[in-house]
Design an enzyme around this catalytic site. Structure first.
Site, PDB file in Angstrom:
ATOM      1  N   HIS A   1       0.819  -1.215   0.000  1.00 23.07           N
ATOM      2  CA  HIS A   1       0.000   0.000   0.000  1.00 23.07           C
ATOM      3  C   HIS A   1       0.849   1.260   0.000  1.00 23.07           C
ATOM      4  O   HIS A   1       2.065   1.239   0.235  1.00 23.07           O
ATOM      5  CB  HIS A   1      -0.948   0.008   1.209  1.00 23.07           C
TER       6      HIS A   1
ATOM      7  N   CYS B   1       2.647  -4.920   6.931  1.00 22.99           N
ATOM      8  CA  CYS B   1       2.364  -4.685   5.526  1.00 22.99           C
ATOM      9  C   CYS B   1       3.569  -4.054   4.844  1.00 22.99           C
ATOM     10  O   CYS B   1       4.528  -3.648   5.481  1.00 22.99           O
ATOM     11  CB  CYS B   1       1.143  -3.783   5.369  1.00 22.99           C
TER      12      CYS B   1
END
Length: 707
Positions: free
Chosen positions: A591, A610
């Site tokens: 992301h 992440c």
């Protein structure tokens, strides 16, 4: 970020074996090459055994690479970025250069790589381990390893075996082909020609003795079915001795050190000069069972990687034992069939070449570790300077503790080779890189990283995304060429980015962030107890039963059970403007991020698990060029999706995302590079493989969890 989104802006401060049990000379060196007692290197003339022949083959020819140090080196590009609608293909530099011709025999360069302007620094990057004492006595039988889990993880060959019991019941032999007669010992006269009663002996052994040859239930079943289907006729032996296929198998086992394996695990006692049929049958089953063991080890690894930690969750492709036996017994080129079980990624092959080079270059050099301390800057006077000089091969008096310009230049070259900012400052990252090879551990690092390549799904997808965690880089790879690469931020050591593979499916623009429970419990709840409106000021809403509530109306000392936390799309959103989804049980994804300043740092382990992507629009353009080709998803068009409500954009073609952990690799310039072992996974791999001197795998005992 483990579902994990991001919260806040992370901060950082700073042969056929002899019939005897005793081996001498090159054979003993070979066996010690990959044992738990360390990887030895060869000296003297390298002739007379399969390992040396294979090592010379691996180091005998040059690799064709393109000018970026990656790709096929062909004059025609394997991937036309402009026709796919891409405006910027990045630097086209993968972690490693790639083999010139996938259909040609794989030969690697024998000459040394060109050394940079500071020879001492470059040589330090190739520091080799000190030789270990050799094992003169080896077991007469191959040690059987447990290997990777047999639960069919990854894209396993159809019919992959499952289950592995310590003391399984031996399966009944499979039925022979229609019309075939099951031979028995009583049905063949003892005075028959040599080998005539081998099928009968095989029938008896398969019926009640298979556990002697392998404890793996799936492999026992495959052996029974394989020989039953061929009327119990041998394939590895014939007449009075070893058949051609058997000799190829023995050669492959003896040369297994070039694959980073331990040849001692695949030893098969030699036949006597005039073997009995019983001995021939024994040899037949030993060769067959050892072939299955070798294929399992070289393809999917020697231990279950999940024993390292919950965040080590890869998908190795465990070979189907029935398919292994069928492949080696019917392939036009049996040697190529054996070699096909090893990882087929070009990066693995290049590590394999480096291993062969180091094992044939002679004695290793060992260096003392440089102790920790404050950052060492040019001009500083520090007692660690003599150790630094010795590490980089820069001469000087033992009492000379001044960090002078010549040493600074060597440090800068070392930093460049190890992928760090070449600022000449010996800080924590540079010190870790220096010490990574200081204990003479270079060979062990290569072996451990080759082992982790076995954890990647065996089939090389035509398109895949690969995030190398210790390198802090992500690449989009097409036909083994990197068509786009960029920096990433990965998880902190306490919030590790998992090692895993899943399929990329879609992108989300203007994502909301639903805060995962771990972050709520460990980070947000303490803030709410001190100030109920602390999260509200960061744009994070408290939700109960689907409705946003006033955080000041809650007694947070009782916990956050029943409450959820959500951050609406916007500039402050922890996920930034977009996220790239490959659904997985770890709830991690790639992301954007509002904390863009972190990309300028060399050490980028700041997330909750992440992977944060630098320049996400450029990454999205490259992603959709290969995932939805011909649809014209340029950066300009994609940017129109930014802003407003959440929007999903699916990929027309799905492809794998591999989150991998390679601390040692060959870069685009052909240099062997080692990065910091930020999660300790490399150290754990070496410990489990017994590269610290204590064997823990490929024996009859259970693998031990690293401590």
């Amino acid at each position: 970020m483990s579902g994990r989104g991001e919260y806040g802006a992370g901060r950082s401060h700073g042969v056929q074996p002899s019939g005897t049990r005793r081996l001498r000379g090159a054979a003993a060196l070979l066996l010690s090459a990959a044992t738990g007692l360390g990887l030895a290197t060869f000296s003297g003339k390298l002739t007379g055994n399969p390992f040396t022949a294979r090592a010379q083959e691996l180091t005998g020819a040059a690799i064709a690479v393109d000018r970026a140090g990656s790709g096929t080196g062909d004059t025609v590009a394997a991937f036309d970025s402009s026709s796919a609608g891409m405006r910027d293909t990045g630097h086209a530099a993968s972690p490693l250069p790639v083999v010139a011709d996938d259909h040609a025999p794989f030969d690697m360069a024998g000459e040394r790589r060109r050394v940079g302007p500071a020879p001492g620094a470059a040589l330090a990057m190739h520091a080799e381990p000190a030789p270990f004492a050799l094992q003169a006595d080896v077991p007469a039988e191959p040690a059987v390893g447990r290997g990777a889990p047999e639960t069919g993880t990854g894209t396993a060959t159809p019919g992959a075996a499952s289950g592995n019991a310590a003391t399984p019941a031996t399966p009944a032999p499979a039925a022979a082909t229609p019309g075939a007669t099951h031979p028995t010992a009583a049905s063949v006269p003892d005075a028959a020609a040599p080998g005539a009663t081998v099928p009968a002996r095989l029938t008896e052994m398969i019926g009640n003795q298979l556990i002697r040859f392998t404890p793996n239930v799936g492999e026992q079943q495959a052996l029974a079915a394989f020989y039953g289907a061929r009327g119990y006729q041998p394939v590895f032996t014939g007449g009075k001795g070893i058949a051609p296929l058997g000799q190829i198998a023995l050669d492959q086992f003896a040369a297994s050190a070039v694959e980073g394996l331990n040849p001692a695990d695949y030893l098969v006692p030699a036949l006597p000069a005039s073997p009995s049929d019983t001995q021939l049958a024994e040899m037949e089953l030993r060769l067959a069972a050892t072939t299955l063991l070798y294929a399992r080890h070289v393809q999917s690894g020697r231990f279950d990687p999940k024993i390292i930690s919950k965040d080590v969750d890869p998908s190795p492709t465990v070979p189907d034992p029935a398919a292994v036996l069928a492949t080696v017994s019917t392939a036009p080129n049996a040697r190529a069939a054996f070699e096909s079980f090893a990882p087929q990624y070009d990066e693995y092959r290049l590590l394999k070449t480096q291993l062969a080079r180091l094992m044939t270059e002679g004695q290793a050099v060992s260096h003392a570790a440089i102790p920790p301390g404050p950052s060492l800057r040019p001009g500083d006077n520090d007692p660690r300077v003599p150790l630094l000089r010795a590490r980089l091969g820069i001469g000087g008096a033992p009492e000379d503790s001044v960090y002078d310009p010549m040493l600074v230049d060597a440090v800068r070259e070392f930093q460049r080779l190890s992928g760090q900012s070449a600022d000449g400052i010996v800080g924590r990252g540079t010190l870790a890189a220096l010490n990574a090879g200081a204990s003479g551990d270079r060979l062990h690092d290569i072996v451990a990283n080759m082992e982790r390549w076995r954890w990647v799904p065996h089939d090389v997808a035509p398109v895949y995304v690969m995030v190398n965690i210790p390198e802090y880089m992500v690449r989009i790879v097409v036909n083994e060429q990197a068509v786009h690469e960029t920096r990433v931020v990965v998880g902190k050591p306490e919030n590790q980015t998992p090692i895993m593979s899943e399929n990329m499916q879609y992108a989300v623009f203007n994502p909301s962030w639903n805060v995962p429970p771990g972050i709520i419990r460990n980070e947000m709840l303490p803030k709410l107890m001190a100030d109920p409106y602390a999260l509200e000021r960061q744009g994070i809403d408290v939700v109960r039963n689907g409705r946003i509530i006033d955080p000041g109306s809650v007694n947070w000392s009782r916990g956050a059970q029943g409450y959820s936390f959500r951050q609406a799309p916007g500039e402050r959103n922890a996920l930034g403007r977009m996220k790239f989804m490959f659904p997985n049980k770890h709830a991690v994804y790639l992301h954007d991020t509002p904390s863009r300043s972190l990309f300028s740092r060399d050490r980028r382990a700041f997330s909750h698990g992440c992977v944060r992507v630098h320049e996400p629009l450029a990454f999205a353009e490259a992603l959709f060029a290969v995932g939805s080709p011909g649809e014209g998803w340029s950066q300009q068009r994609l940017s129109r999706l930014v802003g407003g409500n959440e929007k999903s954009l699916p990929l027309k073609q799905r492809f794998p995302v591999h989150l991998v952990y390679f601390t040692t690799y060959v870069d685009g310039t052909g240099q062997l590079v080692t990065r910091e072992d930020i999660y300790g996974t490399n150290a754990a791999t070496k410990a489990i493989l017994g590269l610290d001197g204590t064997r823990r795998v490929a024996d009859r005992g259970a693998a031990v969890r690293p401590r």
